[in-house]
Scaffold this active site. Structure first.
Site, PDB file in Angstrom:
ATOM      1  N   TYR A  55      46.435  15.776  86.772  1.00  0.00           N
ATOM      2  CA  TYR A  55      45.189  16.257  87.356  1.00  0.00           C
ATOM      3  C   TYR A  55      44.589  17.397  86.562  1.00  0.00           C
ATOM      4  O   TYR A  55      43.456  17.562  86.866  1.00  0.00           O
ATOM      5  CB  TYR A  55      45.489  16.704  88.909  1.00  0.00           C
ATOM      6  CG  TYR A  55      45.560  15.413  89.557  1.00  0.00           C
ATOM      7  CD1 TYR A  55      44.564  14.677  90.376  1.00  0.00           C
ATOM      8  CD2 TYR A  55      46.958  14.822  89.862  1.00  0.00           C
ATOM      9  CE1 TYR A  55      44.650  13.630  91.065  1.00  0.00           C
ATOM     10  CE2 TYR A  55      46.935  13.783  90.788  1.00  0.00           C
ATOM     11  CZ  TYR A  55      45.882  13.052  91.249  1.00  0.00           C
ATOM     12  OH  TYR A  55      46.055  11.898  92.122  1.00  0.00           O
ATOM     13  N   GLY A  57      42.648  19.028  83.890  1.00  0.00           N
ATOM     14  CA  GLY A  57      41.755  18.563  82.852  1.00  0.00           C
ATOM     15  C   GLY A  57      40.722  17.605  83.663  1.00  0.00           C
ATOM     16  O   GLY A  57      40.612  17.783  84.734  1.00  0.00           O
ATOM     17  N   GLY A  59      39.463  14.619  84.966  1.00  0.00           N
ATOM     18  CA  GLY A  59      39.765  13.680  85.905  1.00  0.00           C
ATOM     19  C   GLY A  59      40.924  13.678  86.510  1.00  0.00           C
ATOM     20  O   GLY A  59      41.563  14.717  86.600  1.00  0.00           O
ATOM     21  N   HIS A  75      42.447  21.725  93.337  1.00  0.00           N
ATOM     22  CA  HIS A  75      41.178  22.330  92.774  1.00  0.00           C
ATOM     23  C   HIS A  75      40.316  20.943  92.502  1.00  0.00           C
ATOM     24  O   HIS A  75      39.016  21.042  92.851  1.00  0.00           O
ATOM     25  CB  HIS A  75      41.381  22.705  91.421  1.00  0.00           C
ATOM     26  CG  HIS A  75      40.140  23.398  91.031  1.00  0.00           C
ATOM     27  ND1 HIS A  75      39.647  22.922  89.628  1.00  0.00           N
ATOM     28  CD2 HIS A  75      39.578  24.481  91.533  1.00  0.00           C
ATOM     29  CE1 HIS A  75      38.577  23.756  89.296  1.00  0.00           C
ATOM     30  NE2 HIS A  75      38.460  24.813  90.383  1.00  0.00           N
ATOM     31  N   ASP A  76      40.691  19.909  92.073  1.00  0.00           N
ATOM     32  CA  ASP A  76      39.919  18.675  91.788  1.00  0.00           C
ATOM     33  C   ASP A  76      39.212  18.177  93.469  1.00  0.00           C
ATOM     34  O   ASP A  76      38.136  17.955  93.526  1.00  0.00           O
ATOM     35  CB  ASP A  76      40.542  17.391  91.533  1.00  0.00           C
ATOM     36  CG  ASP A  76      40.773  17.583  89.964  1.00  0.00           C
ATOM     37  OD1 ASP A  76      40.468  18.540  89.309  1.00  0.00           O
ATOM     38  OD2 ASP A  76      41.493  16.674  89.500  1.00  0.00           O
ATOM     39  N   ASP A 120      37.676  28.041  92.599  1.00  0.00           N
ATOM     40  CA  ASP A 120      38.267  28.677  91.191  1.00  0.00           C
ATOM     41  C   ASP A 120      39.336  29.706  91.557  1.00  0.00           C
ATOM     42  O   ASP A 120      40.306  29.710  90.744  1.00  0.00           O
ATOM     43  CB  ASP A 120      37.020  29.011  90.539  1.00  0.00           C
ATOM     44  CG  ASP A 120      36.391  27.720  90.133  1.00  0.00           C
ATOM     45  OD1 ASP A 120      36.751  26.610  90.402  1.00  0.00           O
ATOM     46  OD2 ASP A 120      35.108  27.917  89.219  1.00  0.00           O
TER      47      ASP A 120
END
Length: 144
Positions: A55, A57, A59, A75-76, A120
């Site tokens: 996960y 980076g 995509g 985070h995604d 973030d």
């Protein structure tokens, strides 16, 4: 016009054309990298997180391989929630500061900026706490 002036003008035009072909870096991702450095006190370069696990980076798919990868998945998902609110998380600039005990969002009034900053900051703090296993770097081919 003198030949020297023409050469200078030509050099400036060529430089501008070259710069125009460089894709702009989304401002938020630059800020996110600063938050990561703040949270881990510079102990690990930001690029170590750009291709880590399934996960971290661009995509993400499959099952997170460890705690750090779960930080990236969270985070995604947080960015996904921001997008549902109509925010553009990778493009939003926000106001933050780096204190002795890590990064914090400043008093942000705009909802999208506040939401993305919180995503973030929480991720950066999570990265700093999670162990880093170099065996999980560059393994995207194993993620299903």
């Amino acid at each position: 016009m003198y030949p020297a002036h023409l050469l200078v003008l030509l050099a400036v035009c060529v430089s501008l054309l070259g710069a125009a072909s460089i894709p702009p870096q989304p401002l938020n991702l630059v800020q996110f990298s600063y938050l990561i450095q703040c949270a881990n006190h510079g102990s690990r370069a930001t690029w170590h997180y750009t291709d880590y696990g399934c996960y971290c980076g661009s995509g993400g798919s499959g099952t997170p391989v460890d705690e750090l990868d779960r930080c990236c998945q969270t985070h995604d998902n947080c960015y996904g929630e921001a997008e549902k609110k109509g925010c553009y998380p990778k493009m939003l600039a926000y106001d933050y500061y780096c204190g002795g005990d890590g990064p914090y969002c400043r008093d942000i009034k705009k909802e999208c900026q506040r939401f993305v900053c919180d995503c973030d900051v929480e991720a950066a703090k999570c990265f700093a706490k999670a162990p880093y296993d170099k065996e999980n770097y560059n393994i995207k081919t194993r993620c299903q």
